[in-house]
Design a protein around this motif. Structure first.
Motif, PDB file in Angstrom:
ATOM      1  N   GLY A  49     -45.926  32.244  19.131  1.00  0.00           N
ATOM      2  CA  GLY A  49     -46.877  31.932  20.184  1.00  0.00           C
ATOM      3  C   GLY A  49     -47.140  33.087  21.132  1.00  0.00           C
TER       4      GLY A  49
ATOM      5  N   CYS B 120     -49.779  26.283  17.085  1.00  0.00           N
ATOM      6  CA  CYS B 120     -48.558  25.533  17.405  1.00  0.00           C
ATOM      7  C   CYS B 120     -48.478  24.257  16.559  1.00  0.00           C
TER       8      CYS B 120
ATOM      9  N   PHE C 221     -44.427  29.262  22.487  1.00  0.00           N
ATOM     10  CA  PHE C 221     -45.539  28.369  22.801  1.00  0.00           C
ATOM     11  C   PHE C 221     -45.320  27.737  24.171  1.00  0.00           C
TER      12      PHE C 221
ATOM     13  N   LEU D 260     -39.984  25.252  19.245  1.00  0.00           N
ATOM     14  CA  LEU D 260     -41.333  25.758  19.477  1.00  0.00           C
ATOM     15  C   LEU D 260     -41.395  26.620  20.737  1.00  0.00           C
TER      16      LEU D 260
END
Length: 161
Positions: free
Chosen positions: A80, A113, A143, A138
């Motif tokens: 991300g 994502c 992200f 994540l």
């Protein structure tokens, strides 16, 4: 191939140039990375600066090209924007160049994502602890919370908390 004879002996100008060209032939490097690798290889500070400037002037080293390459590579790996920006900062790029390169990448981070989440997790989380582990995964990939929530909504197919 020119190898150093002794760890005490500094790299010659020619050996430093060849080392820089070999490094740049493998992948893009930021100016800071290239200088660091040359110094680790035994080049003196003044020679390192001269070689890096020469590589830049000749178009063999380019921080904008490095940024674009690194961003595309990391997007393909499912990372991300927070993580990618941090990596570019560590590589010595100025914030203005990072912002410009990130915008030029034209990536929909939320979609990335969601795709990253769906690729790793096929089933909805079994419980809150599993959901938290997935959130942390994540987040560690760079992200934002908003992007992660969108991934849960898209990945859980509307499952309520």
């Amino acid at each position: 191939m020119m190898r150093r004879k002794s760890s005490d002996e500094p790299l010659s100008p020619e050996a430093a140039r060849l080392k820089a060209m070999r490094l740049l032939g493998r992948r893009e490097h930021s100016a800071r990375e290239l200088a660091s690798k040359l110094r680790q290889g035994g080049a003196e500070a003044e020679l390192t600066t001269e070689v890096v400037e020469s590589m830049t002037e000749n178009g063999w080293q380019s921080d904008p090209r490095f940024a674009a390459s690194r961003i595309q590579n990391r997007i393909a790996q499912g990372f991300g924007p927070i993580r990618i920006s941090a990596e570019l900062r560590v590589a010595g790029l100025p914030d203005a160049l990072i912002r410009e390169a990130m915008e030029a990448a034209e990536c929909d981070w939320t979609v990335l994502c969601v795709e990253t989440y769906q690729r790793k997790y096929r089933q909805p989380p079994a419980d809150r602890a599993e959901r938290q582990r997935r959130y942390n995964h994540l987040a560690s990939r760079g992200f934002t919370g908003e992007q992660i929530r969108a991934a849960f909504e898209g990945g859980d197919e509307g499952e309520a908390d």
